[in-house]
Scaffold this motif. Structure first.
Motif, mmCIF file in Angstrom:
data_model
loop_
_atom_site.group_PDB
_atom_site.id
_atom_site.type_symbol
_atom_site.label_atom_id
_atom_site.label_comp_id
_atom_site.label_asym_id
_atom_site.label_seq_id
_atom_site.Cartn_x
_atom_site.Cartn_y
_atom_site.Cartn_z
ATOM 1 N N ASN A 413 0.827 -1.211 0.000
ATOM 2 C CA ASN A 413 0.000 0.000 0.000
ATOM 3 C C ASN A 413 0.860 1.259 0.000
ATOM 4 O O ASN A 413 0.519 2.261 -0.642
ATOM 5 C CB ASN A 413 -0.923 0.010 1.225
ATOM 6 C CG ASN A 413 -2.048 -1.003 1.111
ATOM 7 O OD1 ASN A 413 -2.330 -1.512 0.027
ATOM 8 N ND2 ASN A 413 -2.697 -1.298 2.217
ATOM 9 N N SER A 470 -0.875 -6.451 -6.102
ATOM 10 C CA SER A 470 -2.151 -6.109 -5.451
ATOM 11 C C SER A 470 -3.376 -6.656 -6.165
ATOM 12 O O SER A 470 -4.386 -6.955 -5.526
ATOM 13 C CB SER A 470 -2.282 -4.587 -5.347
ATOM 14 O OG SER A 470 -2.478 -4.007 -6.633
ATOM 15 N N ASP A 472 -5.219 -4.801 -7.931
ATOM 16 C CA ASP A 472 -6.190 -3.717 -7.785
ATOM 17 C C ASP A 472 -6.468 -3.096 -9.148
ATOM 18 O O ASP A 472 -5.791 -2.155 -9.577
ATOM 19 C CB ASP A 472 -5.642 -2.681 -6.796
ATOM 20 C CG ASP A 472 -6.683 -1.656 -6.381
ATOM 21 O OD1 ASP A 472 -7.650 -1.461 -7.145
ATOM 22 O OD2 ASP A 472 -6.526 -1.045 -5.305
ATOM 23 N N TRP A 475 -7.371 0.703 -9.095
ATOM 24 C CA TRP A 475 -6.192 1.574 -8.968
ATOM 25 C C TRP A 475 -5.492 1.707 -10.318
ATOM 26 O O TRP A 475 -5.125 2.817 -10.727
ATOM 27 C CB TRP A 475 -5.235 0.990 -7.930
ATOM 28 C CG TRP A 475 -3.938 1.738 -7.843
ATOM 29 C CD1 TRP A 475 -3.720 2.934 -7.229
ATOM 30 C CD2 TRP A 475 -2.685 1.356 -8.432
ATOM 31 N NE1 TRP A 475 -2.396 3.325 -7.381
ATOM 32 C CE2 TRP A 475 -1.743 2.376 -8.110
ATOM 33 C CE3 TRP A 475 -2.263 0.254 -9.169
ATOM 34 C CZ2 TRP A 475 -0.406 2.312 -8.521
ATOM 35 C CZ3 TRP A 475 -0.933 0.199 -9.580
ATOM 36 C CH2 TRP A 475 -0.028 1.212 -9.249
#
Length: 847
Positions: A413, A470, A472, A475
């Motif tokens: 993160n 991740s 993600d 993102w």
């Protein structure tokens, strides 16, 4: 192992914690602090060496009379009192006045000590024939992968382990002293008060000299969870040596200081010292652990360079003062210690070779030093390294932090927060990226200087890495347009004919510009094109992906054909103006250690071969052959000196065939630890394992505690971020690859294949991978891991697959790209599986 001066066992023996003693203790300064909080350094014999907690580096800053003392009385025998340190080492000259008395150096110490470094824990074993107790101390700050909040607490935790080997009861008191230096460097009017709360008790230190919005405002706390306390809020205020005499006489004669729990206030420009004493009776055979916490709170970070500004530290958005920090630690102590110890035990239970484990474990400590800052919203910000009194080279410099591989896996993160800030504030409308992020956060960068070719192209590969770790998608989509703009900026300035070759003026990590094609910039460019192709296809932009691939293929072909000289890749110098002879600071025909850096990245990210694989391996062998020196005694270096005499080191560039420019690029004769690790890991990826470990051992042998601090590999400043390239050794030695979007994980160890174990960490969880001749295990320690496919280095058929005691259905097949050239099994699950914390996936093979 030709040209390697080490025995095989020196390179390949399984790593274990290093033990330092004697003169090896002199240079040790073990960092203890949270990510972005500053730190206290623990010295080799147990001294609190440096307090770098006031929002900037402060090398050499120690707190007066701040040390630990142990009083112990066995039965009716005479008591024994010792400063909890080994014999004072280092120089005895001082500044011409001898050893300082302000840290208790002149008081009786333990006769011997050994320092065991297992970052994030330091352990010191003390020995003294007169002391009736066996004594050791551990020190740490919570370090829990994926938990960046609890890994960013401004506290140093000390655990004193006392065991009684005698047949008598031993009554003991552990004294902890702390000077109230709140407001440094403008001290004075400091207040010390005793506080007793639900989870901790001890001393709260504040100041009345500075307003709450001042950069000098803050607090300190000296606390413990121990209940039986002797408190003295203020030492004797007197002249000459009275203060220390008074403390020692009380502590050593009675095992108790004159009780004083009254709040005290120092005069202006003066400071006081307070103490807590932890009292205990230890029965024969009993062991007791006494905890002490030193916490700090300096909430207002001042931008002390360039244009002035002030903002809150991230930890100041979570805690209200230093005692609040201590309360949180006290309340959560069992969990914080357990989870930190779980990480430490996992890391050090690996079977990685000793030089590699030492390099990996020691250099992740950089995350806990003043090199690292967390801005108010938690965004990570880093210096390149630290000068004694300031950060060195601001802005999370893209071309330096390219090398750092620890944080992306351990605290993903935080690493993603850098990418988000880069693509939000570091880019001009035309795609030019500055390589130093301006502050305060939100300030738009000024594109007034060259973009860094390695920093900008490396950034695209880092985006791909963060996405793989991740998974993600949101993102990635949020920054994708700017990622493309960043890549395609190359077509405006570096590769205007879009042939895949960077030809323009290329600023880089050597603080100069290379002119003309070279594979240092070129490999990053090819890697960025491949990474962008992968992301574009995933997002459904196939036309864009095809364009990136075409340019990649063109550039690869041209560089293989035109830059490879049979041993390595050269630079074709093309001056923007003037002649080749007039252009300074190039490398031309030289063998550059960094020339395959993009390929190193591609190996880590499973992007395949950027160049002809035979040429890549030959190049890496040439870098080792020509650039690594097992003895630097004959090396002439007019530049900065990081390795010398009989030490081993990897030179940044050599000219084995001649053609060295009269003025080669700056730093070419230097040895940089981070580049050594980058090359070492890449050698391992290319099958040159002994060579990679030899370079690694050379680095760590230089940092032996005698000549240099094992937990401070410096370059342009202390705790230099580039050295976190050492984490790539773990990736290379384990053959680790992971793709969260594909829910796929792979391992292929290159050492100790029949008894292998190592840590792994990704965005959703972390744990251990183990394999022997007949089985492989993936154990999740914390978090979880969802998988559709597992790749393992076995050729035999699977005998059974078990998760948490239950059989799992799966399809196993040999590596689809080959039938005979490798032993590799791909296991696909009929339905995605999730390995939860405490669970293990076991794959048995018919061997």
């Amino acid at each position: 192992m030709a040209n390697i001066p080490y025995m095989k066992n020196e390179l390949f023996n399984v790593g274990k914690p290093k033990v330092y003693k004697g003169r090896q203790l002199d240079e040790i300064a073990f960092p203890i602090g949270g990510i972005g909080t500053g730190m206290i350094s623990l010295g080799g014999w147990g001294q609190l060496k440096e307090f770098e907690i006031f929002n900037k580096p402060n090398k050499g800053l120690f707190f007066n009379y701040t040390f630990f003392t142990l009083y112990a009385k066995q039965g009716d025998q005479k008591p024994v009192t010792r400063v909890v340190q080994g014999p004072v080492g280092g120089t005895y000259t001082g500044w011409g006045s001898g050893v300082t008395r302000m840290d208790g150096s002149g008081l009786p110490h333990f006769r011997k000590c050994e320092f065991i470094g297992e970052f994030p824990f330091a352990r010191i074993e003390f020995k003294d024939p007169k002391m009736p107790l066996d004594v050791s101390m551990e020190a740490f700050n919570p370090f829990i992968p994926l938990n960046d909040k609890d890994s960013s607490i401004p506290v140093a935790i000390f655990l004193f382990h006392l065991s009684n080997p005698t047949e008598d009861v031993v009554n003991a008191t552990l004294f902890a002293n702390l000077e109230n230096k709140v407001g440094f460097p403008e001290v004075g009017k400091g207040v010390i008060e005793f506080k007793e709360r639900e989870n901790v008790s001890g001393l709260m230190m504040t100041t009345k000299k500075h307003a709450e919005d001042s950069p000098r405002f803050g607090s300190l706390a000296l606390t413990t969870t121990w209940k039986h306390l002797n408190i003295q809020t203020c030492w004797l205020r007197s002249g000459w040596f009275d203060t220390l005499h008074n403390f020692w006489d009380q502590a050593s004669e009675h095992g108790e200081l004159e009780e004083n729990r009254e709040t005290v206030e120092a005069g202006d420009n003066a400071t006081d010292v307070g103490s807590i004493g932890l009292k205990v009776s230890i029965n024969p055979g009993e062991c007791v652990t006494l905890p002490v916490f030193i916490s700090w709170y300096n909430p207002n970070f001042e931008k002390y360079w360039g244009g002035k500004a002030t903002w809150k530290n991230y930890y100041a958005t979570i805690f209200s003062d230093a005692f609040n920090v201590a309360e949180y630690v006290g309340k959560n102590f069992d969990r914080l210690e357990l989870e930190t110890r779980l990480f430490k035990d996992s890391l050090f239970s690996s079977t990685l070779p000793e030089p590699a484990l030492d390099a990996i474990s020691s250099q992740i400590s950089i995350l806990k030093t003043t090199t690292c800052v967390r801005l108010e919203d938690g965004t990570f910000y880093g210096w390149e390294g630290c000068n004694p009194g300031s950060g060195c080279c601001e802005g999370t410099c893209t071309h330096v932090w390219n090398y750092a591989q620890a944080m992306p896996y351990l605290f993903p993160n935080l690493e993603r927060s850098i990418r988000t800030a880069d693509y939000s504030f570091n880019m001009s409308p035309e795609g030019h990226m500055t390589f130093r992020m301006p502050l305060p956060l939100g300030t738009m960068a000024n594109a007034g200087f060259h973009a860094a070719g390695d920093g900008q192209m490396g950034g695209i590969m880092k985006v791909y890495r963060e996405w793989l770790i991740s998974g993600d998608d949101d993102w990635l989509k949020s920054i994708w347009d700017k990622v493309k703009m960043s890549l395609e900026y190359a077509w405006k300035h570096w590769d205007m004919d879009k042939d895949g070759v960077m030809e323009g003026v290329q600023h880089n990590t050597y603080d100069i510009e290379f002119h003309g094609p070279n594979t240092m910039m070129g490999s990053f460019y090819l890697g960025a094109l491949l990474a962008a192709e992968k992301m574009a296809r995933y997002l459904g932009e196939n036309d864009k992906a095809d364009e990136y691939h075409r340019i990649y293929e063109s550039g690869r072909k041209w560089m293989d054909e035109n830059l490879f000289n049979g041993e390595w890749y050269r630079q074709e110098i093309r001056p923007a103006q003037g002649t080749v002879e007039e252009l300074k600071y190039q490398y031309g025909e030289g063998c550059l250690s960094d020339q395959m850096i993009g390929q190193w990245y591609a190996r880590m990210l499973d992007l395949g071969d950027l160049f002809d694989p035979d040429k890549v391996k030959k190049t890496m062998a040439s870098i080792f052959k020509y650039n690594w020196k097992s003895d630097l005694s004959e090396h002439a270096n007019p530049q900065r000196i990081y390795a010398l005499n009989d030490e081993a080191g990897l030179l940044l560039c050599t000219w084995p065939r001649g053609g060295r420019p009269k003025f080669p690029f700056p730093y070419s004769d230097e040895v940089w630890c981070g580049i050594e690790y980058q090359v070492a890991a890449h050698l391992i990826y290319e099958g040159l394992v002994a060579e990679g470990l030899a370079i690694t051992k050379g680095v760590r042998d230089r940092h032996d505690g005698v000549r240099r601090n094992p937990w401070n590999e410096f370059e342009c400043g202390n705790y230099y971020s580039r050295s976190m390239a050492s984490y790539s050794l773990l990736l290379a030695l384990s053959g680790f690859h992971y793709s969260a979007p594909e829910k796929k994980i792979k391992f292929s160890p290159v050492v100790n294949k029949d008894n292998f174990a190592c840590l792994f960490s990704v965005g959703s969880g972390w744990g251990m991978y183990r394999q022997n001749a007949k089985s492989a295990q993936i154990e999740v320690k914390m978090g979880s891991l969802t998988l559709k496919e597992v790749g393992l280095p076995f050729s035999a058929n699977t005998r059974g697959i078990i998760l948490a005691g239950s059989a799992i259905s799966a399809t196993a097949e040999r590596c689809p790209s080959c039938d005979t050239c490798c032993d590799y099994m791909s296991i696909s699950f009929n339905e995605p599986i999730t390995i939860k914390a405490g669970e293990t996936l076991i794959v048995d093979f018919e061997c």
